[in-house]
Design a protein around this motif. Sequence first.
Motif, PDB file in Angstrom:
ATOM      1  N   SER A  93       0.945  -0.623   0.191  1.00 39.15           N
ATOM      2  CA  SER A  93      -0.218  -0.158  -0.091  1.00 39.15           C
ATOM      3  C   SER A  93       0.797   1.249  -0.298  1.00 39.15           C
ATOM      4  N   ASP A  94       0.618   2.012  -0.531  1.00 43.72           N
ATOM      5  CA  ASP A  94       1.129   3.688  -0.847  1.00 43.72           C
ATOM      6  C   ASP A  94       0.027   4.717  -0.728  1.00 43.72           C
ATOM      7  N   GLY A  95       0.469   5.766  -0.943  1.00 40.09           N
ATOM      8  CA  GLY A  95      -0.220   7.407  -1.061  1.00 40.09           C
ATOM      9  C   GLY A  95      -0.188   7.091  -2.292  1.00 40.09           C
ATOM     10  N   ILE A  96      -0.731   7.583  -3.682  1.00 44.67           N
ATOM     11  CA  ILE A  96      -0.864   7.729  -4.739  1.00 44.67           C
ATOM     12  C   ILE A  96      -1.662   9.073  -5.050  1.00 44.67           C
ATOM     13  N   ASN A  97      -1.403   9.896  -6.257  1.00 44.56           N
ATOM     14  CA  ASN A  97      -2.326  10.696  -6.487  1.00 44.56           C
ATOM     15  C   ASN A  97      -2.788  11.270  -8.430  1.00 44.56           C
ATOM     16  N   THR A  98      -3.854   9.985  -8.174  1.00 40.97           N
ATOM     17  CA  THR A  98      -4.955   9.747  -9.649  1.00 40.97           C
ATOM     18  C   THR A  98      -4.825  10.943 -10.204  1.00 40.97           C
ATOM     19  N   PHE A  99      -4.664  12.091 -10.183  1.00 40.17           N
ATOM     20  CA  PHE A  99      -5.126  13.050 -10.974  1.00 40.17           C
ATOM     21  C   PHE A  99      -3.434  14.082 -11.679  1.00 40.17           C
ATOM     22  N   GLY A 100      -2.433  13.658 -11.498  1.00 39.72           N
ATOM     23  CA  GLY A 100      -1.441  13.561 -12.520  1.00 39.72           C
ATOM     24  C   GLY A 100      -0.471  14.838 -12.016  1.00 39.72           C
ATOM     25  N   SER A 101      -1.203  15.355 -10.002  1.00 40.59           N
ATOM     26  CA  SER A 101      -0.463  16.787  -9.892  1.00 40.59           C
ATOM     27  C   SER A 101       0.697  16.618  -8.537  1.00 40.59           C
ATOM     28  N   MET A 102       1.144  17.517  -8.580  1.00 41.58           N
ATOM     29  CA  MET A 102       1.979  17.420  -6.713  1.00 41.58           C
ATOM     30  C   MET A 102       1.032  17.767  -5.438  1.00 41.58           C
ATOM     31  N   SER A 103      -0.251  18.108  -6.210  1.00 39.72           N
ATOM     32  CA  SER A 103      -0.824  18.682  -5.496  1.00 39.72           C
ATOM     33  C   SER A 103      -1.757  17.737  -4.005  1.00 39.72           C
ATOM     34  N   SER A 104      -1.647  18.372  -2.671  1.00 39.09           N
ATOM     35  CA  SER A 104      -2.326  17.556  -1.913  1.00 39.09           C
ATOM     36  C   SER A 104      -3.399  17.504  -1.249  1.00 39.09           C
ATOM     37  N   ARG A 105      -4.115  18.153  -1.819  1.00 41.21           N
ATOM     38  CA  ARG A 105      -5.672  18.002  -1.861  1.00 41.21           C
ATOM     39  C   ARG A 105      -6.301  16.361  -1.781  1.00 41.21           C
ATOM     40  N   HIS A 106      -5.394  16.100  -2.214  1.00 43.77           N
ATOM     41  CA  HIS A 106      -6.224  14.801  -2.295  1.00 43.77           C
ATOM     42  C   HIS A 106      -5.697  13.207  -2.624  1.00 43.77           C
ATOM     43  N   SER A 107      -5.605  11.956  -2.089  1.00 42.64           N
ATOM     44  CA  SER A 107      -5.334  11.373  -1.206  1.00 42.64           C
ATOM     45  C   SER A 107      -5.833  10.071  -1.715  1.00 42.64           C
ATOM     46  N   THR A 108      -4.755   9.102  -2.385  1.00 41.84           N
ATOM     47  CA  THR A 108      -5.638   8.068  -2.712  1.00 41.84           C
ATOM     48  C   THR A 108      -5.068   6.781  -2.739  1.00 41.84           C
ATOM     49  N   TRP A 109      -5.201   5.763  -1.699  1.00 40.60           N
ATOM     50  CA  TRP A 109      -4.194   5.208  -0.386  1.00 40.60           C
ATOM     51  C   TRP A 109      -5.262   3.569  -1.338  1.00 40.60           C
ATOM     52  N   PRO A 110      -5.249   2.924  -2.532  1.00 39.64           N
ATOM     53  CA  PRO A 110      -4.975   1.612  -2.795  1.00 39.64           C
ATOM     54  C   PRO A 110      -4.190   0.356  -2.045  1.00 39.64           C
ATOM     55  N   VAL A 111      -4.883  -0.311  -1.639  1.00 39.56           N
ATOM     56  CA  VAL A 111      -4.239  -1.652  -0.455  1.00 39.56           C
ATOM     57  C   VAL A 111      -4.420  -2.742  -1.270  1.00 39.56           C
ATOM     58  N   LEU A 112      -3.082  -3.622  -2.308  1.00 40.71           N
ATOM     59  CA  LEU A 112      -3.161  -4.305  -3.251  1.00 40.71           C
ATOM     60  C   LEU A 112      -2.832  -5.900  -2.679  1.00 40.71           C
ATOM     61  N   LEU A 113      -2.728  -6.855  -2.859  1.00 39.02           N
ATOM     62  CA  LEU A 113      -1.870  -8.062  -1.814  1.00 39.02           C
ATOM     63  C   LEU A 113      -1.427  -8.704  -3.303  1.00 39.02           C
ATOM     64  N   CYS A 114      -0.632  -9.421  -3.238  1.00 38.52           N
ATOM     65  CA  CYS A 114       0.056 -10.451  -4.194  1.00 38.52           C
ATOM     66  C   CYS A 114      -0.811 -11.799  -3.544  1.00 38.52           C
ATOM     67  N   ILE A 115      -0.183 -13.339  -4.111  1.00 44.42           N
ATOM     68  CA  ILE A 115      -0.575 -14.363  -3.511  1.00 44.42           C
ATOM     69  C   ILE A 115       0.861 -15.275  -4.326  1.00 44.42           C
ATOM     70  N   TYR A 116       1.612 -15.221  -3.291  1.00 47.67           N
ATOM     71  CA  TYR A 116       2.164 -16.013  -3.878  1.00 47.67           C
ATOM     72  C   TYR A 116       3.461 -17.582  -3.520  1.00 47.67           C
ATOM     73  N   ASN A 117       1.274 -18.099  -3.675  1.00 44.21           N
ATOM     74  CA  ASN A 117       1.060 -19.753  -3.551  1.00 44.21           C
ATOM     75  C   ASN A 117       1.748 -19.658  -5.162  1.00 44.21           C
ATOM     76  N   LEU A 118       1.046 -19.422  -6.050  1.00 39.79           N
ATOM     77  CA  LEU A 118       1.616 -18.846  -7.440  1.00 39.79           C
ATOM     78  C   LEU A 118       3.053 -18.845  -7.944  1.00 39.79           C
ATOM     79  N   PRO A 119       3.141 -19.513  -9.311  1.00 37.29           N
ATOM     80  CA  PRO A 119       4.586 -19.066  -9.739  1.00 37.29           C
ATOM     81  C   PRO A 119       5.283 -18.133  -9.946  1.00 37.29           C
ATOM     82  N   GLN A 120       6.516 -18.106 -10.324  1.00 31.53           N
ATOM     83  CA  GLN A 120       7.326 -16.506  -9.797  1.00 31.53           C
ATOM     84  C   GLN A 120       6.679 -15.897 -11.343  1.00 31.53           C
ATOM     85  N   TRP A 121       6.434 -16.401 -12.011  1.00 31.04           N
ATOM     86  CA  TRP A 121       5.903 -15.932 -13.362  1.00 31.04           C
ATOM     87  C   TRP A 121       4.722 -15.092 -13.202  1.00 31.04           C
TER      88      TRP A 121
END
Length: 397
Positions: A93-121
């Motif tokens: 997870s990390d904060g990103i700005n989906t509007f392509g600017s460095m403005s601090s008036r918006h914050s979006t934090w996606p929380v992603l999960l990856c599955i390590y049971n799968l092959p490395q590729w």
Amino acid sequence: MLHKQINDSGDVDDEVTKKRPAAKLLWHLPIIPRLKRLFSNEKEAKLLRWHSEERVIDGKLRHVADSPQWQTIDNKYREFGKEARNIRFGLSSDGINTFGSMSSRHSTWPVLLCIYNLPQWLCMKRKCFMMSLLIQGPRQLGNHIDVYLSPLIDDLKTLWDSGVNVYDAYKKEHFQLRAMIFCTINDFVAYDNLSGYKVKGKKACLGVDSVGVPKPRHSGRLEGHAIVGPKAIIPTHEDVQTAPLVVLKHMACLAPYVNEHMEMLRSTNPNKDDIWYIKTQDKELSRWMRKKIKEIDVDETVKRLGDNPNCRVKSYQGYDINGYTFYTSDRDKKSAVQNSGVTLITSTTELYSQRRETMIKIAETMIKIAKASYYGVIQEIWELDYHDFTIPLFICK
């Protein structure tokens, strides 16, 4: 999950309008149904066993399953490690700005999960990621991210503690699926928010454990801890009588004494109605309890509770109990999220009278005991001092 709004001056606006953005918006995408769908596909179900059945084991580090941490978990949690289909997630997870600017008036934090049971590729391919949460708002989350992680944590606790019954299309059988967070992937700043370790300033310190989780942010105050305040007050005479009575009638360790007092009232006053018994107990219980603890040998906790608390009461605007934060309604007006609402399922006694027309009018008292949900807003938070310990009391409306 939609919370309050903040106007341009920074004040909280309780009225929801269509012109201003929400103070915080949380999208929760449950992971358990998606895991069930993965195992319902025969091809995907086979890939989730790859790390155990098809991985080359020659002492070289090619896959996460070759790491010492993977083996340590298998040895420490043997029941979990025996089932190859149990899922090991990587959380990022990390904060990103989906509007392509460095403005601090918006914050979006996606929380992603990856599955390590799968092959490395496959395990790091975009199509194999799971987005579990999406947190949006005009401000950075900071250390308050743990509030928004709660839905994901609830799913993970279910998968770790009891597991979920899942159908495996590859093996043509049902099994109990369990899962865990194997590791987290984030930058240094997000590491501070997600783990609770201090990474800035003179006393920055990183804790490193081979297996385990960092110390919880609420550790040390699970039983109750004031966080905003305090202010010393002297309650009115009526409140002085009511507050200890509430404690007496709601502590499990005092229930036998409360029942004993009620039985004594009924035996010595057999011809009274139930309303009289309830009102009389409210008037006499505190005095009777103080006398009772002097006559018999009781536990020290019961002894303290049976005696009156300190007449000087501390009042707070915020309190932590069992890891949850509660605010008064006045404090809530300064906050972007609401923490002043409470609900309680309790047994209530409903008293009402019904008149019956006979030769003589007789007033009948009816009593109904039922479980009901109480909803309220915290107006004040008091801390009653019983000398050896304190008890918080919420005054709600």
